[in-house]
Every structure is written in C-alpha cells, then in structure tokens.
Design an enzyme around this catalytic site. Structure first.
Site, PDB file in Angstrom:
ATOM      1  N   LYS A  34       0.909  -1.161  -0.019  1.00 53.49           N
ATOM      2  CA  LYS A  34       0.004   0.013  -0.049  1.00 53.49           C
ATOM      3  C   LYS A  34       0.854   1.143  -0.232  1.00 53.49           C
ATOM      4  O   LYS A  34       1.912   0.977   0.239  1.00 53.49           O
ATOM      5  CB  LYS A  34      -1.057   0.052   1.401  1.00 53.49           C
ATOM      6  N   TYR A 235      14.909  30.221   6.919  1.00 52.56           N
ATOM      7  CA  TYR A 235      13.550  31.010   7.561  1.00 52.56           C
ATOM      8  C   TYR A 235      13.664  31.177   9.319  1.00 52.56           C
ATOM      9  O   TYR A 235      14.023  30.198   9.923  1.00 52.56           O
ATOM     10  CB  TYR A 235      12.288  30.281   7.257  1.00 52.56           C
TER      11      TYR A 235
HETATM   12  C1  PLP Z   1      -0.331  -1.629   6.802  1.00 50.84           C
HETATM   13  C2  PLP Z   1      -1.035  -3.133   7.324  1.00 50.84           C
HETATM   14  C3  PLP Z   1      -0.281  -4.293   7.390  1.00 50.84           C
HETATM   15  C4  PLP Z   1       1.210  -4.158   7.284  1.00 50.84           C
HETATM   16  O1  PLP Z   1       1.772  -3.758   8.702  1.00 50.84           O
HETATM   17  P1  PLP Z   1       3.329  -3.580   8.804  1.00 50.84           P
HETATM   18  O2  PLP Z   1       3.385  -3.147  10.243  1.00 50.84           O
HETATM   19  O3  PLP Z   1       3.947  -2.580   7.953  1.00 50.84           O
HETATM   20  O4  PLP Z   1       3.951  -4.945   8.474  1.00 50.84           O
HETATM   21  C5  PLP Z   1      -0.904  -5.385   7.834  1.00 50.84           C
HETATM   22  N1  PLP Z   1      -2.176  -5.333   7.760  1.00 50.84           N
HETATM   23  C6  PLP Z   1      -3.061  -4.299   7.684  1.00 50.84           C
HETATM   24  C7  PLP Z   1      -4.503  -4.314   7.591  1.00 50.84           C
HETATM   25  C8  PLP Z   1      -2.436  -3.300   7.281  1.00 50.84           C
HETATM   26  O5  PLP Z   1      -3.241  -1.773   7.049  1.00 50.84           O
END
Ligand code: PLP
Length: 340
Positions: A34, A235
């Site tokens: 993702k 800044y």
């Molecule tokens: C993002 C996510 C994961 C992965 O988690 P990590 O800590 O990056 O391994 C697993 N399950 C769900 C539902 C997620 O949203």
C-alpha cells in the site's frame, strides 16, 4: 546531477522476503505494498515480492489494486479497506479480493471478513453466523505487536477462538512485528509491510532483526559558504552563527520528504555525520560542515548505516511516516531501481 536520488534495491527486498518466509515456517507471506510500497514504488517491489514467493499483494485503495492488476494479471491482490458499492463492482471485474467489515457481504467476489479483536477500528466484534460461500478469509489486525506483546497475544487468542470453527478458511492477523515476535500469530498467512523494506517495526536498528534497508537517498552540496558570527541560515533565523561556520546547502527539502522537524538530525558528508541546522525549507536544508568542502561533495541522507529510524527519532515519529512522505514525483528526485 539531480537534486537528489533515491535508489531502491530490489535485491534487499528479496533477501528480506526470504528471511521472513524462513521465519514464518510454513505460513504464507503476503506483501503489503500500500501507499506505493511505503514510498518505495509498488510495482517494482510487488514484482520482486511475487518472484520471491509472496503469495498475495495487499493494498488499501481500489486504485492501488488496479495499478498492480494491470502489471500482474494473475496475482492475488487483496484490498484491505472497505470499498464503496461502486468500487466493489470494479473490484469484481478486476478479480480482486476485498475486505468486508460488516455483515453485508457482496456476491461474486472473494471476500475476507475482518474481525475487530482489539484494534478498535474497522471490523465485526463477533462472527454472528457462518460466513457465506464467497468468504475465503478471516482477518484481524494487531494494535500492539510492536510495543505490548501481552495485549497482542490476547488479540491473537481472541482471533483463534472466534475463527476456530472456520479453520478451513484462510486466517490472517500477523503484521511484520508479529512475524518477528509472536510465532503463534502466523496462522495461514502474515501481512508484512515495513519489514519488506528493511525497516524495523520497533524503530530500532533493522539489522537486529536481520533486515536490510532497501532505500538509499543521496544528494550533494549545491553551495558552500561561511557564515560569520551573527549571520544566520534559513527561515526564522533559527540558526545564528556564534563563530565562523562553514555550511552546505543540500537541495532536498520538505517537498521532497525531508521533513521540517528533521532539524538536528544528521546526514553523511564525506562519510562523516554532520548536523542539519536551521529551518528545513521546502526545497533545501543546511548542514554544518565543520570545514570548507567542495561544491558537489556527496551527501547521504539515508544509507551507509544512516537509518530512516535515526531521522524518525529526531522527528518524533515512526520510520513508516518518513518513507511514506518521500516524494515520488520524478520531477523532483531521480529514482533508480537496482537488483543487487
Ligand atoms: C499496513 C497494514 C499491514 C502491514 O503492517 P506492517 O507493520 O507494515 O507490517 C498489515 N495489515 C493491515 C490491515 C495493514 O493496514
């Protein structure tokens, strides 16, 4: 020379995946790609993951899934967040698997039913009746696998009880932290994200868990100058020199993902850790050099032992947020994919 360059090492992805698969001892590894693979590039990482034995690609949005479907026509792809009814039709056509978080189960598409075992987010608290024919998986998500193993184990137990009558379905609850710390959480599959990228779910050195960072981020000194006492950089004049001070300007800023709260972190200049000073700008930051150096001297922002976790500590956040924030716009940074 580009303003900055991101190098993604798919060889490191492969080695991390092999390590995770060995740790899983029989359960499937599902690659969570993702958010453009946490900023690393979803299509490239997914390809390496599939060829190394990852059985399913996990994403959050329909658009993320469709991008992968176009590249990988036969891969199993799971969308882990609930979809709108119009999106479900598209998911069905594209042969995606979807996540359902209530009792309203659509037809004609493979469904994973999500249970809330303690995360207090999406999902059903109970399985009220037998899951329908098109439910292929039962899933849940852990709230504390990185920080409170007792609570995480209680969630795993609750999941086991709720799903025991349906052990024929694919049961999955583990994330990266659980794979590394809670062997009994693996069930049939584990959804691993952060560990694929060689980042630690615990915010510690990934090498402690035999993980190898995938991302390297480097730039260069675009200008070098000496501030005289009383002169400032950036800044708000948040750094004012009290003595003659050599500084270098590095052309990466918060628009590139070098966050504003990373003032005080260190970068490697000629292999030496040097502090970032003053306010980080949108397009550049300043580093204190300690001596005069040539323009074009390489600067490593992530790599050669300098960890995303080091920057996350300074910014008071997690490594996930740092890499997700790295700009993927090719108009700002060059991206190089290697498979070493
Ligand atoms: C993002 C996510 C994961 C992965 O988690 P990590 O800590 O990056 O391994 C697993 N399950 C769900 C539902 C997620 O949203």
């Amino acid at each position: 020379m580009h303003r900055s360059q991101l190098t993604i090492d798919l060889g490191a992805v492969r080695r991390n995946i092999r390590h995770l698969i060995a740790t899983l001892d029989g359960a499937d590894l599902w690659a969570v790609v993702k958010a453009d693979a946490y900023g690393h590039g979803a299509v490239d990482v997914a390809g390496a993951a599939l060829s190394e034995g990852a059985r399913t690609l996990c994403v959050v949005t329909l658009a993320e899934a469709l991008e992968l479907r176009a590249e990988y026509p036969t891969a199993r792809i799971l969308v882990m967040s609930p979809l709108l009814p119009t999106e479900i039709a598209r998911a069905r056509e594209a042969g995606l698997e979807i996540t359902v978080v209530d009792a309203d189960i659509p037809e004609g598409v493979r469904v994973h039913l999500k249970l809330d075992t303690g995360m207090g987010r999406f999902g059903l608290s109970e399985l009220l009746s037998a899951p329908g024919r098109n439910v292929v998986g039962l899933m849940s998500h852990l709230a504390t696998a990185d920080c409170d193993l007792e609570f995480a184990r209680a969630q795993v137990e609750r999941f086991r009880q709720l799903t025991e009558p349906y052990a024929g379905l694919t049961r999955h609850i583990a994330n990266s932290a659980a794979v590394l710390r809670i062997p009994e959480a693996s069930f049939d599959a584990a959804r691993c994200g952060i560990a694929l990228y060689g980042l630690s779910p615990f915010g510690t050195d990934p090498a402690d868990d035999d993980l190898e960072p995938v991302l390297r981020w480097e730039s260069r000194l675009a200008q070098v100058k000496q501030l005289q006492p009383g002169e400032s950089t950036g800044y708000g004049r948040r750094f004012v020199a009290t003595e003659p001070t050599w500084i270098g300007l590095v052309p990466a800023g918060y628009a590139d993902g070098f966050r504003r709260d990373m003032t005080g972190t260190e970068v490697l200049v000629e292999g030496e850790r040097r502090p970032v000073i003053g306010t980080v700008s949108m397009d550049s930051f300043a580093v204190s050099l300690g001596r005069e150096l040539l323009v074009d001297t390489p600067v490593v922002i992530v790599g050669d032992g300098l960890l995303v976790e080091d920057h996350a500590r300074v910014a008071d956040t997690i490594n996930y947020e740092i890499t997700c924030g790295i700009c993927s716009d090719r108009r700002r940074a060059r991206r190089v994919i290697v498979d070493a």
